[in-house]
Design a protein around this motif. Sequence first.
Motif, short mmCIF file in Angstrom:
data_model
loop_
_atom_site.label_atom_id
_atom_site.label_comp_id
_atom_site.label_asym_id
_atom_site.label_seq_id
_atom_site.Cartn_x
_atom_site.Cartn_y
_atom_site.Cartn_z
N PRO A 75 0.80 -1.23 0.00
CA PRO A 75 0.00 0.00 0.00
C PRO A 75 0.84 1.27 0.00
O PRO A 75 0.45 2.28 -0.58
CB PRO A 75 -0.80 -0.12 1.30
N PHE A 76 1.99 1.24 0.66
CA PHE A 76 2.86 2.42 0.75
C PHE A 76 4.24 2.00 0.27
O PHE A 76 5.01 1.39 0.99
CB PHE A 76 2.90 2.92 2.20
N TYR A 77 4.54 2.33 -0.98
CA TYR A 77 5.77 1.87 -1.61
C TYR A 77 6.73 3.03 -1.82
O TYR A 77 6.39 4.04 -2.46
CB TYR A 77 5.44 1.21 -2.95
N VAL A 78 7.91 2.93 -1.28
CA VAL A 78 8.96 3.94 -1.47
C VAL A 78 10.06 3.31 -2.32
O VAL A 78 10.69 2.33 -1.90
CB VAL A 78 9.52 4.42 -0.13
N LYS A 79 10.28 3.87 -3.49
CA LYS A 79 11.33 3.36 -4.36
C LYS A 79 12.67 3.95 -3.94
O LYS A 79 12.88 5.16 -4.04
CB LYS A 79 11.04 3.72 -5.82
N PRO A 80 13.60 3.13 -3.45
CA PRO A 80 14.90 3.66 -3.03
C PRO A 80 15.65 4.26 -4.22
O PRO A 80 15.68 3.66 -5.30
CB PRO A 80 15.63 2.41 -2.50
N ARG A 81 16.23 5.44 -4.02
CA ARG A 81 16.99 6.06 -5.11
C ARG A 81 17.97 7.08 -4.54
O ARG A 81 17.71 7.70 -3.51
CB ARG A 81 16.06 6.70 -6.14
N LEU A 82 19.06 7.25 -5.21
CA LEU A 82 20.09 8.20 -4.80
C LEU A 82 19.77 9.57 -5.39
O LEU A 82 20.26 9.95 -6.45
CB LEU A 82 21.47 7.71 -5.24
N ASP A 83 18.93 10.29 -4.68
CA ASP A 83 18.51 11.62 -5.10
C ASP A 83 18.54 12.50 -3.86
O ASP A 83 17.90 12.19 -2.85
CB ASP A 83 17.10 11.56 -5.70
#
Length: 415
Positions: A75-83
């Motif tokens: 339901p709560f998806y955080v896409k890991p990224r180097l930003d």
Amino acid sequence: MSKKVGIIGGGIIGLCAAYYLLKDGHEVTVIDQSNMNSGASYVNAGYITPSHFIPLAAPGIITKGLKWMFDARSPFYVKPRLDIDFLKWSLAFKKAATKAKVEKAMQPLLNINLLGRDLYEDLKKSNDFNFHYQHKGLLMLYKSNKVGEEEWKIGKKGIQKGLKVEHLSNNEVEKLQPNTNLNIKGAVYYHSDAHMTPNIFMKEMISYLDKNGVVFYKNETVKDLHISSEKITSIKTDKREIAVDEVVLAAGSWSSHITKKLGLKIPIQAGKGYSINVKKDTNITIPAILCEAKVAVTPMEGFTRFAGTMEIAGINSTINPKRVDAIANAVKKYYENIAISTEEKEHATCGLRPCSPDGLPYIGKSNTCKNLTIATGHAMMGWSLGPATGKLVSEIIAEKKTSVAITVFHPDRKF
């Protein structure tokens, strides 16, 4: 005194700001990078939500977020990224997710939601509009006793704050929603909430504003803001330059790109939400949230909308089939007689909701710029808070006392 007001953003917040500024006698121009017929203001669940007085950044959400981070169906998806902006936002989110900060945020969130509901009802009663609006409340449907206890704990907080909230058994829900074959343990029922069909309201509002002199520049991108003596004197788009006395920034998830032109940093991440429309009769007449799945269910004009998920993955409008499937599968688990077809899933849409780190919108004037009023960061409550924010914007520009206290929404607040 009449002023030339340029509004950057033509979603629900920008349009409502235009409405109240027009009523105050201002000369209003709305600039939007799209054709103003799609996006979060059109595909949301259409909720007016006094029940949502707990901000997104609440204790426990970090633990759940880490658990869900690598599951594209969660339901709560955080896409890991180097930003760098995302990393700063994540740190601020973590700092905001404390009991003390949530307690401080609850009453202001409730107050602005109640103001939004009252203003929608005023608009509905006026002769200017004929949009779909129903005040039937909201059912928080749960399948496990643990989740039921968590929801009722929040419900009791709502009662303490003056809301009418009931804890219903499965049989009691069935009496309210007959012939839906619900597979649940029970529900927490908020009588305070209402619902709408967003695209109907948006079309009516655009038509009203257009007929009453608001100028629209669609499919135009803001390239620069010309500054003199700490004031914006004009907005430069890719097609023209517009002289202004005041500017309202209501560009949703794109707002932080524009504030950077002023050296002003307001942390925002785009939270993608999905929706599926089902035109066959579902027998659903009262809006509901499927608690474990975080899916919203809304009976709209001519169809039922199933909406959900919060996907923090940057600004993009790509449809992830796994997330669409997750909504459809959740619906089947709660409503045993509703099967969302492949064709209905293929027509799923998405929109980007602007999320602040602490779950509170940004409403007010930054000390960085004297004539810029910021109105963004509403996350999942953008629809609910549209008229309230528009009204507050008009009051801020007129230097009037605001209808509700807005200190906690200040755009210069520290995280």
